[in-house]
Design a protein around this motif. Structure first.
Motif, PDB file in Angstrom:
ATOM      1  N   GLY A  49       0.812  -1.209   0.000  1.00 40.19           N
ATOM      2  CA  GLY A  49       0.000   0.000   0.000  1.00 40.19           C
ATOM      3  C   GLY A  49       0.842   1.254   0.000  1.00 40.19           C
ATOM      4  N   VAL A  50       0.192   2.373   0.264  1.00 39.22           N
ATOM      5  CA  VAL A  50       0.840   3.679   0.263  1.00 39.22           C
ATOM      6  C   VAL A  50       1.375   3.974   1.660  1.00 39.22           C
ATOM      7  CG1 VAL A  50       0.495   6.155  -0.065  1.00 39.22           C
ATOM      8  CG2 VAL A  50      -0.633   4.532  -1.588  1.00 39.22           C
ATOM      9  N   TYR A  51       2.600   4.408   1.715  1.00 42.04           N
ATOM     10  CA  TYR A  51       3.249   4.824   2.954  1.00 42.04           C
ATOM     11  C   TYR A  51       3.945   6.139   2.691  1.00 42.04           C
ATOM     12  CZ  TYR A  51       2.317   0.173   4.681  1.00 42.04           C
ATOM     13  OH  TYR A  51       1.674  -0.972   5.086  1.00 42.04           O
ATOM     14  N   PHE A  52       4.327   6.807   3.747  1.00 43.23           N
ATOM     15  CA  PHE A  52       5.049   8.071   3.645  1.00 43.23           C
ATOM     16  C   PHE A  52       6.321   7.952   4.467  1.00 43.23           C
ATOM     17  CE2 PHE A  52       0.610   8.914   3.060  1.00 43.23           C
ATOM     18  CZ  PHE A  52       0.574   9.803   1.999  1.00 43.23           C
ATOM     19  N   TYR A  53       7.350   8.651   4.037  1.00 39.25           N
ATOM     20  CA  TYR A  53       8.534   8.754   4.885  1.00 39.25           C
ATOM     21  C   TYR A  53       8.808  10.226   5.128  1.00 39.25           C
ATOM     22  CZ  TYR A  53      11.435   9.784   0.771  1.00 39.25           C
ATOM     23  OH  TYR A  53      11.968  10.332  -0.353  1.00 39.25           O
ATOM     24  N   ARG A  54       9.325  10.514   6.311  1.00 37.73           N
ATOM     25  CA  ARG A  54       9.671  11.896   6.655  1.00 37.73           C
ATOM     26  C   ARG A  54      11.096  11.930   7.165  1.00 37.73           C
ATOM     27  NH1 ARG A  54       6.613  14.167  11.405  1.00 37.73           N
ATOM     28  NH2 ARG A  54       8.356  13.257  12.519  1.00 37.73           N
ATOM     29  N   LEU A  55      11.897  12.766   6.533  1.00 34.31           N
ATOM     30  CA  LEU A  55      13.272  13.025   6.947  1.00 34.31           C
ATOM     31  C   LEU A  55      13.267  14.366   7.654  1.00 34.31           C
ATOM     32  CD1 LEU A  55      16.323  12.407   6.885  1.00 34.31           C
ATOM     33  CD2 LEU A  55      16.394  13.612   4.692  1.00 34.31           C
ATOM     34  N   HIS A  56      13.717  14.379   8.903  1.00 38.68           N
ATOM     35  CA  HIS A  56      13.663  15.603   9.699  1.00 38.68           C
ATOM     36  C   HIS A  56      15.008  15.848  10.371  1.00 38.68           C
ATOM     37  CE1 HIS A  56      12.019  18.702  12.301  1.00 38.68           C
ATOM     38  NE2 HIS A  56      12.590  18.095  13.320  1.00 38.68           N
ATOM     39  N   THR A  57      15.518  17.087  10.224  1.00 42.98           N
ATOM     40  CA  THR A  57      16.685  17.555  10.959  1.00 42.98           C
ATOM     41  C   THR A  57      16.310  18.903  11.574  1.00 42.98           C
ATOM     42  OG1 THR A  57      17.707  18.838   9.184  1.00 42.98           O
ATOM     43  CG2 THR A  57      18.222  16.475   9.258  1.00 42.98           C
ATOM     44  N   PHE A  60      15.782  21.152   8.416  1.00 42.26           N
ATOM     45  CA  PHE A  60      15.236  20.608   7.166  1.00 42.26           C
ATOM     46  C   PHE A  60      14.217  19.524   7.474  1.00 42.26           C
ATOM     47  CE2 PHE A  60      15.437  17.371   3.823  1.00 42.26           C
ATOM     48  CZ  PHE A  60      15.201  18.132   2.697  1.00 42.26           C
ATOM     49  N   THR A  61      13.093  19.570   6.776  1.00 51.37           N
ATOM     50  CA  THR A  61      12.105  18.492   6.862  1.00 51.37           C
ATOM     51  C   THR A  61      11.583  18.232   5.460  1.00 51.37           C
ATOM     52  OG1 THR A  61      11.418  19.101   9.092  1.00 51.37           O
ATOM     53  CG2 THR A  61       9.897  17.753   7.820  1.00 51.37           C
ATOM     54  N   GLN A  62      11.511  16.953   5.103  1.00 54.56           N
ATOM     55  CA  GLN A  62      10.959  16.583   3.801  1.00 54.56           C
ATOM     56  C   GLN A  62      10.145  15.309   3.973  1.00 54.56           C
ATOM     57  OE1 GLN A  62      13.642  15.037   0.679  1.00 54.56           O
ATOM     58  NE2 GLN A  62      12.668  16.538  -0.650  1.00 54.56           N
ATOM     59  N   ALA A  63       8.979  15.288   3.369  1.00 52.17           N
ATOM     60  CA  ALA A  63       8.127  14.111   3.405  1.00 52.17           C
ATOM     61  C   ALA A  63       7.801  13.711   1.966  1.00 52.17           C
ATOM     62  CB  ALA A  63       6.851  14.386   4.177  1.00 52.17           C
ATOM     63  N   ARG A  64       7.767  12.422   1.722  1.00 54.04           N
ATOM     64  CA  ARG A  64       7.460  11.902   0.396  1.00 54.04           C
ATOM     65  C   ARG A  64       6.575  10.669   0.508  1.00 54.04           C
ATOM     66  NH1 ARG A  64      11.411  13.780  -3.548  1.00 54.04           N
ATOM     67  NH2 ARG A  64      11.387  16.005  -3.101  1.00 54.04           N
ATOM     68  N   LYS A  65       5.821  10.426  -0.517  1.00 52.82           N
ATOM     69  CA  LYS A  65       4.953   9.261  -0.590  1.00 52.82           C
ATOM     70  C   LYS A  65       5.705   8.130  -1.282  1.00 52.82           C
ATOM     71  CE  LYS A  65       1.394   9.628  -3.359  1.00 52.82           C
ATOM     72  NZ  LYS A  65       0.047   9.873  -3.927  1.00 52.82           N
ATOM     73  N   MET A  66       5.418   6.911  -0.859  1.00 54.97           N
ATOM     74  CA  MET A  66       6.018   5.743  -1.523  1.00 54.97           C
ATOM     75  C   MET A  66       5.009   4.611  -1.534  1.00 54.97           C
ATOM     76  SD  MET A  66       8.784   4.475   1.277  1.00 54.97           S
ATOM     77  CE  MET A  66       8.343   4.371   2.993  1.00 54.97           C
ATOM     78  N   MET A  67       5.208   3.676  -2.422  1.00 53.45           N
ATOM     79  CA  MET A  67       4.308   2.536  -2.579  1.00 53.45           C
ATOM     80  C   MET A  67       5.076   1.280  -2.242  1.00 53.45           C
ATOM     81  SD  MET A  67       1.268   1.979  -3.524  1.00 53.45           S
ATOM     82  CE  MET A  67       0.112   1.136  -4.515  1.00 53.45           C
ATOM     83  N   LEU A  68       4.564   0.493  -1.314  1.00 57.70           N
ATOM     84  CA  LEU A  68       5.138  -0.803  -0.986  1.00 57.70           C
ATOM     85  C   LEU A  68       4.370  -1.862  -1.752  1.00 57.70           C
ATOM     86  CD1 LEU A  68       7.068  -2.558   0.713  1.00 57.70           C
ATOM     87  CD2 LEU A  68       5.287  -2.628   2.461  1.00 57.70           C
ATOM     88  N   VAL A  69       5.072  -2.588  -2.599  1.00 62.85           N
ATOM     89  CA  VAL A  69       4.465  -3.629  -3.408  1.00 62.85           C
ATOM     90  C   VAL A  69       5.159  -4.938  -3.103  1.00 62.85           C
ATOM     91  CG1 VAL A  69       3.957  -4.379  -5.757  1.00 62.85           C
ATOM     92  CG2 VAL A  69       3.991  -1.944  -5.229  1.00 62.85           C
ATOM     93  N   LYS A  70       4.379  -5.946  -2.779  1.00 61.99           N
ATOM     94  CA  LYS A  70       4.960  -7.265  -2.450  1.00 61.99           C
ATOM     95  C   LYS A  70       4.658  -8.262  -3.535  1.00 61.99           C
ATOM     96  CE  LYS A  70       4.829  -6.650   2.452  1.00 61.99           C
ATOM     97  NZ  LYS A  70       4.517  -7.236   3.709  1.00 61.99           N
TER      98      LYS A  70
END
Length: 70
Positions: A49-57, A60-70
């Protein structure tokens, strides 16, 4: 250490709940690579499904969407 900064990299589900914390530590500047194995904090495999990751310092903060496919 000198020049290092706190880095947090977390994976969230579509509801905004933390699925997995991949990095939570001070790191020196540079390029890094990390892979998420599709497991949650307890080592259980999560569903496709759809997940998000967030990189935070501090500066700086950045969030992106990603798709996990099995």
């Amino acid at each position: 250490s000198i020049g290092s900064a706190r880095v947090d990299l977390r994976v969230f589900d579509i509801r905004g709940h933390v699925v997995r914390t991949l990095v939570a530590a001070a790191q020196a500047p540079g390029r890094y690579a990390i892979a998420w194995d599709g497991r949650d904090e307890h080592g259980q495999s999560v569903s496709s499904g759809v997940y998000f990751y967030r990189l935070h310092t501090e500066h700086f903060t950045q969030a992106r969407k990603m798709m996990l496919v099995k």
